[in-house]
Design a protein around this motif. Structure first.
Motif, PDB file in Angstrom:
ATOM      1  N   GLY A  32       4.861 -14.795  27.014  1.00 59.72           N
ATOM      2  CA  GLY A  32       4.976 -14.017  25.668  1.00 59.72           C
ATOM      3  C   GLY A  32       5.860 -14.729  24.594  1.00 59.72           C
ATOM      4  N   ALA A  35       3.537 -16.724  22.771  1.00 61.00           N
ATOM      5  CA  ALA A  35       2.798 -15.822  21.850  1.00 61.00           C
ATOM      6  C   ALA A  35       3.618 -15.431  20.531  1.00 61.00           C
ATOM      7  N   LEU A  39       2.539 -16.106  16.660  1.00 65.30           N
ATOM      8  CA  LEU A  39       2.411 -15.050  15.361  1.00 65.30           C
ATOM      9  C   LEU A  39       3.479 -15.577  14.288  1.00 65.30           C
ATOM     10  N   ALA A 224      -1.923 -22.926  23.969  1.00 68.70           N
ATOM     11  CA  ALA A 224      -0.861 -22.504  24.011  1.00 68.70           C
ATOM     12  C   ALA A 224      -0.293 -22.156  25.210  1.00 68.70           C
ATOM     13  N   ASP A 345      -3.037 -18.341  19.606  1.00 68.41           N
ATOM     14  CA  ASP A 345      -2.029 -18.517  20.501  1.00 68.41           C
ATOM     15  C   ASP A 345      -1.191 -17.233  20.875  1.00 68.41           C
ATOM     16  N   PHE A 346      -1.101 -16.402  19.914  1.00 62.99           N
ATOM     17  CA  PHE A 346      -0.319 -14.991  20.106  1.00 62.99           C
ATOM     18  C   PHE A 346      -1.364 -14.446  21.123  1.00 62.99           C
ATOM     19  N   PHE A 347      -2.525 -14.236  20.767  1.00 63.68           N
ATOM     20  CA  PHE A 347      -3.425 -13.611  21.599  1.00 63.68           C
ATOM     21  C   PHE A 347      -3.659 -13.964  22.977  1.00 63.68           C
ATOM     22  N   SER A 348      -3.494 -15.283  23.198  1.00 64.83           N
ATOM     23  CA  SER A 348      -3.552 -15.769  24.627  1.00 64.83           C
ATOM     24  C   SER A 348      -2.331 -15.762  25.178  1.00 64.83           C
ATOM     25  N   GLY A 349      -1.158 -15.939  24.714  1.00 67.31           N
ATOM     26  CA  GLY A 349       0.334 -15.496  25.025  1.00 67.31           C
ATOM     27  C   GLY A 349       0.329 -13.966  25.582  1.00 67.31           C
ATOM     28  N   THR A 350      -0.142 -13.141  24.820  1.00 67.30           N
ATOM     29  CA  THR A 350      -0.206 -11.881  25.102  1.00 67.30           C
ATOM     30  C   THR A 350      -0.938 -11.323  26.013  1.00 67.30           C
ATOM     31  N   TRP A 353       0.503 -12.508  29.288  1.00 63.59           N
ATOM     32  CA  TRP A 353       1.635 -11.427  29.594  1.00 63.59           C
ATOM     33  C   TRP A 353       1.096 -10.441  30.287  1.00 63.59           C
TER      34      TRP A 353
END
Length: 399
Positions: A32, A35, A39, A224, A345-350, A353
């Motif tokens: 996260g 992510a 962002l 990511a 990257d934010f989407f993949s990390g989220t 999570w």
């Protein structure tokens, strides 16, 4: 510039994840944090893109690009000092990520719009292939420099990046004066920004090519999560992290070399669709792999397929856009690239999570394949485009 960028960006992600895990966070929680890095780079880029495109059309593109590299120099120098004094923290890494988002908002449109001013139109696809090779070589060597030097001393990747950015600034200075193109149409800056966006929307070839990349890479962006795979899934450490980052770039570079000697001439639209589907399938293989050799092979294919589609997309967008709008159209293109990369990257990390890193990567690859199927119907021009040749009115305008 790309060597310095990727040496620095890889270690920013690694340090963010490593500091979070050492602080007691779970794998999902540390993912996260990755992510948030994506962002924080995306938000300033999203806000500034309309202005950066206009700047690339109204200002000296060479000097604008130089200014962005100067900012990257100071980012690298700051991180080198913080790492050397053992003062690096996640908030510092987040702050630098914001600055890099601002930098990339202006850097990409300026450099992309500069290329057509430097070479004859007839060899622009070859020039784009060669430019992509230099970018991909930076992606190969940069992570290697970052990963291996960080294993020796955490400050070294950033110190080397400051030297590389200095060389990049001097290199751009060797380019002579670039002719400025007068903007056709409305004189008000706000109206000029709207005109650039309107052109993208009304040109189905440009819109379809840009948005195909946006959604495919947004969904299937596994880069990511490389720190997660390197530390906790494949368990290969910093050196393995460097290899994971290098594998797709090697595939992309070899594909770019092929195009530099044998430019694609026929069935460019269908070829782009197939390449994006292969990109998604190879991403699924990487997501499921627990073997380092298989993971590297899958990422090699990911990079080659991505280069195939990028080569076609960039050539189509540049050749199907009037020169007086190239900066603004390039800014829209780079916004979608960053939406697919940083916001991806934010989407993949989220998603990692929420459902775990492996499931996140597999779902993303399947989403890229679904995007190809949908876009081939929504934008039939992508299925029917056979060559890079622009419409007659654009060919006449550029001549």
């Amino acid at each position: 510039m790309t060597l310095g960028q990727y040496a620095m960006i890889l270690i920013i992600g690694w340090q963010t994840y490593d500091i979070s895990r050492n602080g007691g966070m779970s794998i999902e929680g540390a993912a996260g944090q990755l992510a948030l890095i994506g962002l924080l780079q995306f938000v300033p880029l999203f806000v500034l893109t309309p202005f950066s495109g206009l700047a690339a059309d109204r200002l000296d593109r060479r000097k604008l690009a130089q200014s962005t590299i100067v900012l990257q120099f100071f980012c690298a120098a700051t991180l080198a000092w913080l790492s050397w004094t053992d003062a690096i923290t996640v908030p510092w890494l987040f702050a630098i990520a914001v600055v890099l988002g601002i930098v990339r908002a202006f850097n990409g449109p300026a450099l992309s719009a500069l290329s057509p001013n430097l070479v004859p139109k007839a060899i622009l696809p070859t020039a784009i292939a060669l430019s992509s090779i230099s970018w991909q070589v930076g992606m190969i060597v940069g992570p290697g420099v970052g990963g291996y030097l960080h294993a020796i001393e955490p400050a070294l990747p950033y110190a080397v990046a400051t030297v590389l950015f200095t060389i990049a600034i001097l290199s751009l200075g060797t380019i002579g004066k670039v002719p400025q193109t007068n903007i056709v149409g409305a004189a008000h800056p706000i109206r000029q920004m709207v005109d650039g966006l309107h052109y993208v929307v009304q040109n189905k070839m440009v819109l379809g090519s840009i948005t195909l990349d946006l959604f495919a890479v947004f969904l299937a962006g596994a880069t990511a999560l490389f720190p997660v795979y390197a530390r906790d899934i494949l368990q290969v450490g910093e050196e393995g992290l460097a290899q994971l980052a290098m594998a797709p770039a090697i595939g992309a570079t070899l594909m770019g070399l092929v195009f530099s000697f044998r430019p694609l001439a026929n069935n460019v639209g269908p070829a782009m669709l197939v390449a994006v589907a292969v990109f998604g399938a190879a991403t699924i293989v990487f997501g499921l792999s627990t073997s380092m050799p298989l993971s590297l092979a899958a990422l090699f294919v990911v990079g080659a397929a991505d280069m195939f589609s990028v080569y076609i997309r960039q050539s189509l967008v540049q050749l199907h856009t009037p020169d007086d709008k190239r900066g603004r159209v390039s800014s829209v293109s780079h916004l979608t690239i960053s939406a697919s990369n940083e916001f991806g990257d934010f989407f993949s990390g989220t998603l990692a999570w929420l459902i775990g890193p492996v499931s996140a990567v597999v779902v993303g690859g399947a989403g890229a394949i679904a995007t190809v199927a949908l876009w081939s119907r929504v934008f039939p021009v992508l299925r029917t485009t056979r060559s890079f040749d622009p419409p007659p009115e654009l060919a006449k305008d550029d001549s």
